[in-house]
Design a protein around this motif. Structure first.
Motif, PDB file in Angstrom:
ATOM      1  N   PHE A  88      44.174  42.398  47.889  1.00 56.56           N
ATOM      2  CA  PHE A  88      44.389  40.979  47.652  1.00 56.56           C
ATOM      3  C   PHE A  88      45.175  40.792  46.368  1.00 56.56           C
ATOM      4  O   PHE A  88      44.902  41.447  45.360  1.00 56.56           O
ATOM      5  CB  PHE A  88      43.048  40.245  47.538  1.00 56.56           C
ATOM      6  N   ASN A  89      46.153  39.883  46.414  1.00 57.17           N
ATOM      7  CA  ASN A  89      46.939  39.556  45.235  1.00 57.17           C
ATOM      8  C   ASN A  89      46.435  38.230  44.688  1.00 57.17           C
ATOM      9  O   ASN A  89      46.839  37.157  45.132  1.00 57.17           O
ATOM     10  CB  ASN A  89      48.430  39.465  45.580  1.00 57.17           C
ATOM     11  N   HIS A  90      45.529  38.320  43.726  1.00 57.96           N
ATOM     12  CA  HIS A  90      44.885  37.128  43.191  1.00 57.96           C
ATOM     13  C   HIS A  90      45.903  36.166  42.590  1.00 57.96           C
ATOM     14  O   HIS A  90      45.782  34.942  42.708  1.00 57.96           O
ATOM     15  CB  HIS A  90      43.842  37.532  42.142  1.00 57.96           C
ATOM     16  N   ALA A  91      46.939  36.699  41.958  1.00 59.57           N
ATOM     17  CA  ALA A  91      47.921  35.858  41.267  1.00 59.57           C
ATOM     18  C   ALA A  91      48.684  34.967  42.235  1.00 59.57           C
ATOM     19  O   ALA A  91      49.110  33.865  41.879  1.00 59.57           O
ATOM     20  CB  ALA A  91      48.894  36.726  40.471  1.00 59.57           C
ATOM     21  N   GLU A  92      48.869  35.433  43.475  1.00 59.06           N
ATOM     22  CA  GLU A  92      49.647  34.672  44.450  1.00 59.06           C
ATOM     23  C   GLU A  92      48.773  33.896  45.429  1.00 59.06           C
ATOM     24  O   GLU A  92      49.278  33.270  46.355  1.00 59.06           O
ATOM     25  CB  GLU A  92      50.563  35.620  45.222  1.00 59.06           C
ATOM     26  N   SER A  93      47.468  33.914  45.211  1.00 56.47           N
ATOM     27  CA  SER A  93      46.549  33.243  46.122  1.00 56.47           C
ATOM     28  C   SER A  93      46.529  31.735  45.890  1.00 56.47           C
ATOM     29  O   SER A  93      46.666  31.263  44.762  1.00 56.47           O
ATOM     30  CB  SER A  93      45.129  33.801  45.929  1.00 56.47           C
ATOM     31  N   PHE A  94      46.337  30.988  46.964  1.00 53.10           N
ATOM     32  CA  PHE A  94      46.142  29.539  46.834  1.00 53.10           C
ATOM     33  C   PHE A  94      44.980  29.254  45.900  1.00 53.10           C
ATOM     34  O   PHE A  94      44.988  28.263  45.155  1.00 53.10           O
ATOM     35  CB  PHE A  94      45.860  28.928  48.210  1.00 53.10           C
ATOM     36  N   PHE A  95      43.985  30.123  45.916  1.00 51.01           N
ATOM     37  CA  PHE A  95      42.750  29.876  45.182  1.00 51.01           C
ATOM     38  C   PHE A  95      42.882  30.138  43.681  1.00 51.01           C
ATOM     39  O   PHE A  95      41.937  29.961  42.936  1.00 51.01           O
ATOM     40  CB  PHE A  95      41.624  30.714  45.777  1.00 51.01           C
ATOM     41  N   SER A  96      44.069  30.564  43.247  1.00 46.20           N
ATOM     42  CA  SER A  96      44.283  30.753  41.812  1.00 46.20           C
ATOM     43  C   SER A  96      45.553  30.067  41.328  1.00 46.20           C
ATOM     44  O   SER A  96      45.735  29.867  40.132  1.00 46.20           O
ATOM     45  CB  SER A  96      44.373  32.243  41.469  1.00 46.20           C
ATOM     46  N   ALA A  97      46.418  29.659  42.255  1.00 43.00           N
ATOM     47  CA  ALA A  97      47.734  29.144  41.885  1.00 43.00           C
ATOM     48  C   ALA A  97      47.664  27.877  41.049  1.00 43.00           C
ATOM     49  O   ALA A  97      48.500  27.637  40.184  1.00 43.00           O
ATOM     50  CB  ALA A  97      48.557  28.884  43.146  1.00 43.00           C
ATOM     51  N   GLU A  98      46.657  27.013  41.303  1.00 44.21           N
ATOM     52  CA  GLU A  98      46.616  25.722  40.620  1.00 44.21           C
ATOM     53  C   GLU A  98      45.588  25.668  39.493  1.00 44.21           C
ATOM     54  O   GLU A  98      45.356  24.611  38.907  1.00 44.21           O
ATOM     55  CB  GLU A  98      46.303  24.624  41.643  1.00 44.21           C
ATOM     56  N   GLN A  99      44.967  26.766  39.160  1.00 39.27           N
ATOM     57  CA  GLN A  99      43.842  26.709  38.236  1.00 39.27           C
ATOM     58  C   GLN A  99      44.248  26.496  36.785  1.00 39.27           C
ATOM     59  O   GLN A  99      43.544  25.825  36.043  1.00 39.27           O
ATOM     60  CB  GLN A  99      43.011  27.988  38.341  1.00 39.27           C
ATOM     61  N   GLN A 100      45.353  27.107  36.345  1.00 39.34           N
ATOM     62  CA  GLN A 100      45.811  26.996  34.965  1.00 39.34           C
ATOM     63  C   GLN A 100      44.703  27.355  33.974  1.00 39.34           C
ATOM     64  O   GLN A 100      44.439  26.649  33.006  1.00 39.34           O
ATOM     65  CB  GLN A 100      46.327  25.579  34.697  1.00 39.34           C
TER      66      GLN A 100
END
Length: 360
Positions: free
Chosen positions: A3-15
């Motif tokens: 899994f690529n956490h950096a490119e996941s929807f679940f991390s993309a908007e977290q800032q």
């Protein structure tokens, strides 16, 4: 699985902040959905959630409004510009949700327990690029949870997240579903790029437990929270006791603290490493002591075999269970922890003695 956490929807908007998923347990009316969404829009949550199809334990309770609720979510998306999510339990649910442009799907705990149902959903997701969240199964079974994630992953869906919503237990506890933290921690250790989200609403079952459960999850490195939110929680048609108002959600989110992932001071890191070495030495002593104890257990097993005495001596076990908890209290250790530890020790002792008596 990778899994690529950096490119996941679940991390993309977290800032740098935890992912926040919020919305009612169930979509009840169009007005209720839109009222909740408008309030949450002001809080800039990352994903709006609402159950459309509600798998209930027993018939006769509210099982969701069904497909017409998807149009309400679509309206939230189009009018408010919010990402929306709902639970799916069948291939038909998947097809209808995607047709109505639902952004994120999740698989519930009652579906995760059934590999046939999960495979049906996976087949419906073939060739579809949509983020999917998978809740843990009802019972504490890590392999079953991983199996459900694998089925979705092998269908080509790589933007996945795991939702920890706790586990059913026959024991009465303060939780609706006991957290059993070691299971999601083990999942996170095996798949470090897999986002892990806590569902404190289902774990606690009571709104007053939402904050402490959420904070503990963030302290353990979780990536986000899913909190059930309703404009009038006490009047909710499902899970009323565990839902909060949008105003209370804002308070909870404002109180949550996000910890640093590592030390930013060389001296603190050095001191921490020294303490880790001392912990390693203490663990070595504990294992050596357990080895000595098991050697004594084997001697007792040989004595019981020689004298044709049964393995389980109930009064002796009661004495151990009571006195070790007392010793723990005197030493400043949580007696409940020691009780659980000695249950495991006792199981291993019984196994060893049974092998000796049976000549295995």
């Amino acid at each position: 699985m990778k899994f690529n956490h950096a490119e996941s929807f679940f991390s993309a908007e977290q800032q740098g902040q935890p992912l926040v998923i919020a919305g009612p347990c169930s979509a009840e009316t169009e007005e209720q959905v839109l009222q909740t969404a408008r309030a949450l829009k002001q809080q800039n949550i990352h994903l709006f959630r609402a159950g459309i199809w509600k798998p209930r334990t027993r018939p006769g309770s509210f099982e969701g409004v069904g497909s017409m609720g998807l149009a309400w979510l679509r309206r939230v998306k189009r009018e408010l510009g919010m990402k929306v999510s709902t639970e799916v339990a069948t291939a038909r649910h998947v097809e209808e949700a995607l047709r109505q442009e639902i952004d994120v799907l999740w698989i519930g705990a009652r579906t995760t327990v059934n590999p046939f149902a999960v495979q049906e959903i996976a087949d419906a997701l073939q060739g579809v690029k949509v983020p999917v969240m998978v809740k843990n199964p009802v019972n504490p079974d890590l392999a079953l949870w991983i199996g459900a994630i694998e089925r979705i992953y092998h269908a080509g869906v790589t933007d996945l997240a795991a939702i920890h919503r706790g586990f059913s237990s026959y024991q009465k506890t303060k939780y609706r579903n006991v957290p059993v933290w070691q299971i999601p921690i083990e999942l996170k250790a095996r798949y470090q790029g897999l986002p892990l989200i806590v569902d404190p609403s289902h774990i606690g079952g009571k709104r007053e437990l939402i904050f402490p459960v959420s904070q503990k999850a963030l302290d353990l490195g979780y990536d986000g929270v899913m909190i059930e939110t309703h404009p009038k929680p006490d009047l909710a048609l499902s899970d009323a006791a565990q839902q909060v108002t949008p105003e209370r959600l804002a308070e909870i989110l404002g109180q949550l603290q996000v910890r640093k992932t590592s030390y930013d001071d060389a001296e603190l890191e050095n001191r921490s490493e020294q303490l880790r070495l001392q912990i390693d030495a203490a663990d070595h002593d504990i294992i050596a002591a357990l080895a000595r104890r098991m050697a004594l257990v084997e001697q007792i097993g040989e004595y019981k075999k020689l004298n044709n005495v049964q393995v389980l001596q109930l009064e002796r076990w009661k004495e151990i269970f009571r006195t070790r908890a007392e010793w723990a209290s005197e030493a400043g250790i949580n007696p409940a922890f020691i009780e659980e530890l000695y249950k495991l020790i006792h199981v291993e002792s019984i196994r060893k003695q049974t092998q000796i008596l049976d000549g295995v």
